[in-house]
Design a protein around this motif. Structure first.
Motif, PDB file in Angstrom:
ATOM      1  N   LEU A 117      41.899  26.472  29.935  1.00  0.00           N
ATOM      2  CA  LEU A 117      40.540  27.796  30.763  1.00  0.00           C
ATOM      3  C   LEU A 117      39.625  27.839  31.477  1.00  0.00           C
ATOM      4  N   ASP A 118      39.693  26.582  32.210  1.00  0.00           N
ATOM      5  CA  ASP A 118      38.698  27.233  33.873  1.00  0.00           C
ATOM      6  C   ASP A 118      39.253  28.254  34.294  1.00  0.00           C
ATOM      7  N   ALA A 119      40.772  27.838  35.131  1.00  0.00           N
ATOM      8  CA  ALA A 119      41.111  28.944  35.355  1.00  0.00           C
ATOM      9  C   ALA A 119      41.611  29.900  34.792  1.00  0.00           C
ATOM     10  N   LEU A 120      41.135  30.362  33.625  1.00  0.00           N
ATOM     11  CA  LEU A 120      42.046  31.551  32.662  1.00  0.00           C
ATOM     12  C   LEU A 120      40.460  32.457  32.804  1.00  0.00           C
ATOM     13  N   ILE A 121      39.500  31.467  32.786  1.00  0.00           N
ATOM     14  CA  ILE A 121      38.437  32.440  32.923  1.00  0.00           C
ATOM     15  C   ILE A 121      37.517  32.562  33.999  1.00  0.00           C
ATOM     16  N   LYS A 122      38.273  31.841  34.662  1.00  0.00           N
ATOM     17  CA  LYS A 122      36.706  31.679  36.107  1.00  0.00           C
ATOM     18  C   LYS A 122      36.901  33.441  36.284  1.00  0.00           C
ATOM     19  N   PRO A 123      38.872  34.580  37.182  1.00  0.00           N
ATOM     20  CA  PRO A 123      38.442  36.046  37.809  1.00  0.00           C
ATOM     21  C   PRO A 123      37.486  37.023  36.506  1.00  0.00           C
ATOM     22  N   PHE A 124      37.143  36.190  34.958  1.00  0.00           N
ATOM     23  CA  PHE A 124      36.310  37.227  35.041  1.00  0.00           C
ATOM     24  C   PHE A 124      35.123  37.322  35.122  1.00  0.00           C
ATOM     25  N   VAL A 125      34.889  37.009  36.036  1.00  0.00           N
ATOM     26  CA  VAL A 125      33.629  37.331  37.242  1.00  0.00           C
ATOM     27  C   VAL A 125      33.468  38.156  37.795  1.00  0.00           C
TER      28      VAL A 125
END
Length: 322
Positions: A117-125
């Motif tokens: 989840l950490d890696a999947l959510i990060k690009p949404f920044v």
């Protein structure tokens, strides 16, 4: 020393509320391992909810979900979709109950790694990103068919991200901004395959934002172990081709003619097999190498059959709204 003020949008402090939706059909054997994987996620527990949706299972799925939710340090919400037998209808039930601004999808037989989840959510920044596809790797397999699929990277998102029409991510590892679903609608609930491509293409077609790949957001998935399962998997890929052709006018896959099959098989028998047997004797090839061509022809034939025999049901054109 000049210290920059911390921007509220830097990845370190970017922790949107996330809703993970998992459709489940007869998943009692998969659930303990899946829930362990969810428990070990490094994303802050108070920023994520897990909506596990039973889709008319005939086993103990729903009972296990309810028991797991009771004494769990993570927020598990057991839900039911009993009206429509379809993973997409079950996902829609999860989306409707979701409170997160990011909706994440995986499947009961997937094993998300702790940093998933950490890696999947990060690009949404980046506000322009509306869809993120994580990578799907194989669980270690022992059978010939598992090793073949692993060699071909059958499940990898790199195939779907390079689709000639538009890229898309498979729902085994996919995240979508809620606002995108509000604009284009949910999954087609009566569709039985191809719904992941359909929803991504509808979002990208509206120019709401772009899709990104997060290679370090990894879920593992088991490959098929029997010829029957393999045939069923590739026939489904063929059906998906046909449905997406009818919904989005994408090109159908060209069928191999009987003559082409014969030629490929002949070349394997007369040229590739003798070469690979020599390599195997020298310890430079395995059984997977020896049987690569016939297994490939078997899956191609199954896919052609699926594409040829499929007919899009009229109700599969229905799009539900949030």
């Amino acid at each position: 020393m000049n210290h920059q003020p911390v921007d509220a949008t830097t990845p370190a402090s970017f922790l949107p509320m996330v809703s993970v939706v998992v459709p489940i059909y007869n998943g009692e054997t998969d659930l303990p391992e899946l829930i362990n994987c969810l428990l070990s996620q490094t994303y802050p527990k108070d920023r994520v909810e897990y909506l596990l949706v039973d889709n008319n299972s005939s086993d103990r799925t729903l009972t296990i979900l309810k028991t797991s939710a009771e004494n769990c340090p993570i927020a598990i919400h057991p839900l039911s979709e009993t009206q429509i037998q379809s993973s997409y209808a079950a996902r829609n039930t999860g989306i409707r109950a979701a409170t997160g601004e990011i909706i994440v999808f995986t499947d009961a037989d997937c094993r998300p790694q702790p940093q998933w989840l950490d890696a999947l959510i990060k690009p949404f920044v980046n506000k322009e990103v509306v869809i993120i596809a994580g990578e799907i790797l194989a669980l270690p397999g022992t059978t010939l068919l598992e090793q073949h699929a692993d060699r071909q990277e059958t499940l990898s998102q790199k195939h779907t991200l390079n689709h000639s029409f538009r890229p898309y991510g498979q729902t085994a590892n996919l995240a979508i901004r809620r606002i995108a679903l509000e604009k284009v609608g949910l999954f087609r609930p009566y569709l039985t395959t191809g719904g992941d491509a359909d929803i991504c293409w509808r979002i990208l077609g509206e120019n709401i934002g772009r899709l990104e790949f997060a290679p370090n957001a990894i879920v593992q998935h088991r490959h098929r172990t029997t010829l029957q399962e393999l045939q069923s998997q590739w026939r489904r890929y063929g059906r998906s081709n046909r449905y997406l052709h009818e919904l989005h006018s994408v090109d159908l896959m060209r069928d191999m003619t009987p003559k082409e099959y014969g030629y490929r098989l002949g070349r394997w028998l007369l040229k590739e097999l003798p070469r690979d047997i020599k390599k195997a004797i020298a310890g430079q090839a395995t059984l997977v190498d020896l049987l690569n061509t016939p297994i490939g022809l078997f899956t191609a034939r199954a896919r052609s059959g699926g594409q040829r025999d499929a007919k899009l049901p009229e109700n599969a054109k229905i799009i539900e709204r949030l």
